[in-house]
Design a protein around this motif. Sequence first.
Motif, mmCIF file in Angstrom:
data_model
loop_
_atom_site.group_PDB
_atom_site.id
_atom_site.type_symbol
_atom_site.label_atom_id
_atom_site.label_comp_id
_atom_site.label_asym_id
_atom_site.label_seq_id
_atom_site.Cartn_x
_atom_site.Cartn_y
_atom_site.Cartn_z
ATOM 1 N N TRP A 58 0.845 -1.192 0.000
ATOM 2 C CA TRP A 58 0.000 0.000 0.000
ATOM 3 C C TRP A 58 0.881 1.243 0.000
ATOM 4 O O TRP A 58 2.093 1.159 0.183
ATOM 5 C CB TRP A 58 -0.928 -0.005 1.219
ATOM 6 N N ALA A 59 0.245 2.393 -0.180
ATOM 7 C CA ALA A 59 0.959 3.678 -0.142
ATOM 8 C C ALA A 59 0.021 4.767 0.368
ATOM 9 O O ALA A 59 -1.205 4.664 0.202
ATOM 10 C CB ALA A 59 1.474 4.035 -1.536
ATOM 11 N N SER A 60 0.585 5.795 0.943
ATOM 12 C CA SER A 60 -0.223 6.884 1.506
ATOM 13 C C SER A 60 -1.023 7.626 0.444
ATOM 14 O O SER A 60 -2.077 8.185 0.731
ATOM 15 C CB SER A 60 0.674 7.864 2.268
ATOM 16 N N TRP A 61 -0.553 7.638 -0.788
ATOM 17 C CA TRP A 61 -1.224 8.350 -1.874
ATOM 18 C C TRP A 61 -2.297 7.508 -2.559
ATOM 19 O O TRP A 61 -2.964 7.956 -3.481
ATOM 20 C CB TRP A 61 -0.209 8.830 -2.916
ATOM 21 N N CYS A 62 -2.484 6.287 -2.118
ATOM 22 C CA CYS A 62 -3.414 5.333 -2.735
ATOM 23 C C CYS A 62 -4.825 5.525 -2.173
ATOM 24 O O CYS A 62 -5.071 5.253 -1.000
ATOM 25 C CB CYS A 62 -2.911 3.917 -2.464
#
Length: 181
Positions: A65-69
């Motif tokens: 996952w990523a914070s911008w997702c």
Amino acid sequence: MKLRALLLGILLTSPVATYGAGGNSVVTVNPPIPAPDWTLPAIQNAKGNLSMSDFRGKITYVDFWASWCGPCRLSLPALNALNSQFADDPVQFLAISIDVVEEDAWDFLKRYSVDYPVVIDTEGDIARTFAVDGMPSGYLLDGQGRVREIHIGFKRGDELKLAESIKRLLSDLVTSEVDET
């Protein structure tokens, strides 16, 4: 790199891929492929470094996952609920952030906290090894550490399908334990 090529081949040519609305898909990996071992620093719910081998013997869901997702805002809480649902079973959830800046991951986790271990891959090396091809991307591993399913994307309800897959693997795990006795 061999695993990356195998996973990319499966993703691109698999006739067993099922696609859902919103671009999410689930690919069954048959025959299963051993997941690569790796070591990454923990940033939440664990200390020090964690390795894939730490979770052998358990059904493991590895979630990139990523914070911008955007869909990760739905997936992390849904996976956290599944973590609670399977708390008494040999099931492990593991989140791998691919954020380049650790603080971005921490900020995201303040808003969408989870109770299972979170590690970070700031260089993206492990994500490349797994041939991550969308956010979020999850890899369901059996107790032997083999990739059984690849989940790309997330929409509400996907956690129900994942729960069914986990239950099937748990059933297989119980059956194999009985066969060994």
